[in-house]
Scaffold this active site. Structure first.
Site, PDB file in Angstrom:
ATOM      1  N   HIS A  57       0.837  -1.218   0.000  1.00  0.00           N
ATOM      2  CA  HIS A  57       0.000   0.000   0.000  1.00  0.00           C
ATOM      3  C   HIS A  57       0.864   1.259   0.000  1.00  0.00           C
ATOM      4  O   HIS A  57       0.470   2.293   0.530  1.00  0.00           O
ATOM      5  CB  HIS A  57      -0.998  -0.014   1.166  1.00  0.00           C
ATOM      6  CG  HIS A  57      -2.111  -1.008   0.943  1.00  0.00           C
ATOM      7  ND1 HIS A  57      -3.210  -0.716   0.172  1.00  0.00           N
ATOM      8  CD2 HIS A  57      -2.249  -2.297   1.318  1.00  0.00           C
ATOM      9  CE1 HIS A  57      -4.002  -1.786   0.125  1.00  0.00           C
ATOM     10  NE2 HIS A  57      -3.434  -2.764   0.803  1.00  0.00           N
ATOM     11  N   SER A  84      -9.768 -18.294 -23.922  1.00  0.00           N
ATOM     12  CA  SER A  84      -8.973 -18.603 -22.738  1.00  0.00           C
ATOM     13  C   SER A  84      -9.105 -20.085 -22.462  1.00  0.00           C
ATOM     14  O   SER A  84     -10.208 -20.632 -22.519  1.00  0.00           O
ATOM     15  CB  SER A  84      -9.500 -17.807 -21.537  1.00  0.00           C
ATOM     16  OG  SER A  84      -9.128 -18.466 -20.335  1.00  0.00           O
ATOM     17  N   ALA A 122      -5.957 -15.151  -5.480  1.00  0.00           N
ATOM     18  CA  ALA A 122      -5.022 -15.482  -4.398  1.00  0.00           C
ATOM     19  C   ALA A 122      -4.153 -14.279  -4.034  1.00  0.00           C
ATOM     20  O   ALA A 122      -3.271 -14.378  -3.198  1.00  0.00           O
ATOM     21  CB  ALA A 122      -4.151 -16.663  -4.806  1.00  0.00           C
ATOM     22  N   ASP A 178       1.807  -4.220  -9.369  1.00  0.00           N
ATOM     23  CA  ASP A 178       1.628  -5.534  -9.979  1.00  0.00           C
ATOM     24  C   ASP A 178       2.116  -5.555 -11.429  1.00  0.00           C
ATOM     25  O   ASP A 178       2.800  -6.489 -11.856  1.00  0.00           O
ATOM     26  CB  ASP A 178       0.150  -5.946  -9.947  1.00  0.00           C
ATOM     27  CG  ASP A 178      -0.438  -5.895  -8.548  1.00  0.00           C
ATOM     28  OD1 ASP A 178       0.340  -5.801  -7.589  1.00  0.00           O
ATOM     29  OD2 ASP A 178      -1.674  -5.946  -8.434  1.00  0.00           O
ATOM     30  N   TYR A 224     -10.505  -0.968  -0.695  1.00  0.00           N
ATOM     31  CA  TYR A 224      -9.222  -0.551  -1.276  1.00  0.00           C
ATOM     32  C   TYR A 224      -9.279   0.938  -1.631  1.00  0.00           C
ATOM     33  O   TYR A 224      -8.376   1.711  -1.289  1.00  0.00           O
ATOM     34  CB  TYR A 224      -8.911  -1.402  -2.513  1.00  0.00           C
ATOM     35  CG  TYR A 224      -7.574  -1.114  -3.162  1.00  0.00           C
ATOM     36  CD1 TYR A 224      -6.416  -1.755  -2.746  1.00  0.00           C
ATOM     37  CD2 TYR A 224      -7.471  -0.191  -4.197  1.00  0.00           C
ATOM     38  CE1 TYR A 224      -5.193  -1.498  -3.346  1.00  0.00           C
ATOM     39  CE2 TYR A 224      -6.253   0.076  -4.804  1.00  0.00           C
ATOM     40  CZ  TYR A 224      -5.116  -0.580  -4.375  1.00  0.00           C
ATOM     41  OH  TYR A 224      -3.912  -0.312  -4.963  1.00  0.00           O
TER      42      TYR A 224
HETATM   43  C1  GLA Z   1      -2.936  -4.444  -4.998  1.00  0.00           C
HETATM   44  C2  GLA Z   1      -2.787  -3.341  -6.035  1.00  0.00           C
HETATM   45  C3  GLA Z   1      -1.385  -2.758  -5.998  1.00  0.00           C
HETATM   46  C4  GLA Z   1      -0.975  -2.377  -4.586  1.00  0.00           C
HETATM   47  C5  GLA Z   1      -1.267  -3.510  -3.612  1.00  0.00           C
HETATM   48  C6  GLA Z   1      -0.993  -3.117  -2.173  1.00  0.00           C
HETATM   49  O1  GLA Z   1      -2.137  -5.537  -5.330  1.00  0.00           O
HETATM   50  O2  GLA Z   1      -3.041  -3.852  -7.321  1.00  0.00           O
HETATM   51  O3  GLA Z   1      -1.290  -1.665  -6.874  1.00  0.00           O
HETATM   52  O4  GLA Z   1      -1.605  -1.188  -4.189  1.00  0.00           O
HETATM   53  O5  GLA Z   1      -2.605  -3.954  -3.715  1.00  0.00           O
HETATM   54  O6  GLA Z   1       0.359  -2.936  -1.978  1.00  0.00           O
END
Ligand code: GLA
Length: 372
Positions: free
Chosen positions: A31, A64, A115, A164, A216
């Site tokens: 975060h 897919s 996951a 990510d 979130y």
């Molecule tokens: C998710 C979001 C990321 C990041 C994480 C927390 O994975 O896709 O961008 O904010 O949460 O670190």
């Protein structure tokens, strides 16, 4: 390769190329990405393989191996479900002025979905990397990652940060990816688990969540509000934590405490990795988890139990990874303790009447690349 066979079978031709992009775990720096902060993810061995050919017309034909049907559309807005991630990447590239037309594409993925291992980023980055090459766009890996994030933010509607997608695009085998989410500067740092007699176990709690989850977005909002109150562009800019905490209260205070200390933990962990002290990073993982649990409030009982039971079973450290509210925890475990950590976690889940979690090792793997 299964994706290639399925491509032939579906479209009656050879794909022009095959690309693969991985999911990720975040070692530390949670975060922090949308606070212009520091992160340290690595790519997992699981990912998405995409067999792709460009099309001269604007038609998009998809398949897919994990989902039924062959979604076909010309208007990107007609895409549904998983196809929206693919359409989103086309959208983001077109919005940026790139001459990307249609595509025939078969994907084969093995990232456990939900996951918390960034299966959607793997899909987006595989598609983005393929389109970048097929259309000769000349984008850097980071630019592909940024397009993938725009796809999530602007098309799919998930307000995620860059963690990510960047991990999927830029990771390297045997290394963790240090990234400054403000400058977007990156460095691949050797992360040799085996050489130190260690394993990184993923504990998948089985609790599924979704980042479209408003929790979130609320955390992001708390951080933005706190930054505004402190008169800084983002929480990254807080240099006097004690002073800042004195001016905040409630959620804003707790979120700030987490983000600022988490950035310090990333730096500390990198210091240890550079010193070759991989076995010493456990305390930072534990501290990160407590901060996410108590200050950022994104853990859940299943993650807390996974972390506590891992440590009791002999892990050097453990923490939740990813957005939280479910998904997976990671545990850094000496080789000789793998069995006792498994037993400890499985036992703790059984005691509470929870379904047994999946527990499996992950080693730092390669980022997005062309396979054929
Ligand atoms: C998710 C979001 C990321 C990041 C994480 C927390 O994975 O896709 O961008 O904010 O949460 O670190």
């Amino acid at each position: 390769m299964r994706a290639v066979e399925a491509f032939r079978e579906t479209f009656g031709a050879e794909p022009q190329g095959v690309w693969r992009a991985p999911g990720r775990v975040n070692l530390i720096g949670e975060h922090t990405d949308y606070n212009d902060g520091l992160v340290l993810p690595f790519a997992v061995p699981w990912g998405v393989t995409a067999a792709v050919s460009p099309r001269e017309d604007g038609v998009v034909r998809l398949r897919s191996l994990q989902a039924g049907g062959t979604p076909t559309f010309e208007s990107l807005e007609d895409a549904e479900g998983w196809a929206r991630y693919v359409a989103g990447v086309l959208w983001a590239l077109r919005e940026a002025g790139h001459p990307v037309r249609g595509v025939d594409l078969v994907v084969d993925g093995d990232v456990p979905r939900g996951a918390g291992l960034a299966s959607s980023a793997a899909l987006e980055v595989a598609v983005g990397t393929a389109l970048n090459e097929l259309y000769g766009l000349g984008l850097s890996k980071m630019e592909v990652a940024l397009a993938a994030r725009r796809a999530e933010n602007g098309f799919v509607g998930v307000p995620c940060g860059i963690l990510d997608q960047a991990a999927s695009a830029l990771a390297e085998e045997g290394k963790a990816l240090f990234m400054d989410c403000r400058s977007l500067g990156t460095r691949n740092i050797p992360f040799d688990l085996a050489g130190h007699g260690l394993r990184l176990l993923i504990v998948d709690t089985g609790v599924r969540h979704d980042l479209t989850d408003e929790r979130y977005a609320r955390r992001r909002q708390d951080c933005e509000n706190a930054a505004k109150r402190l008169g800084v562009a983002s929480l990254r800019d807080v240099t006097d934590l004690a002073g800042a905490l004195g001016r905040l209260s409630g959620d804003e205070r707790r979120r700030t405490q987490h983000v600022v200390t988490e950035n310090h933990r990333v730096e500390a962990l990198i210091g240890l990795l550079r010193a070759g002290a991989v076995r010493e990073i456990g305390a930072l993982l534990n501290a990160s988890h407590l901060s996410l649990r108590d200050q950022f409030e994104v853990s859940c009982p299943e993650l807390d139990v996974a972390v506590e039971a891992s440590v009791r079973g002999g892990a050097r450290g453990a923490r939740m990874t990813g957005g939280g509210f479910g998904g997976s925890a990671i545990a850094l475990v000496p080789d000789e303790r793998v069995q006792s950590v498994r037993e400890s976690v499985t036992g703790a889940y059984a005691e509470r009447g929870w379904a047994a979690p999946e527990i499996y090792p992950a080693s730092p793997s390669a980022g997005a690349r062309r396979l054929a």
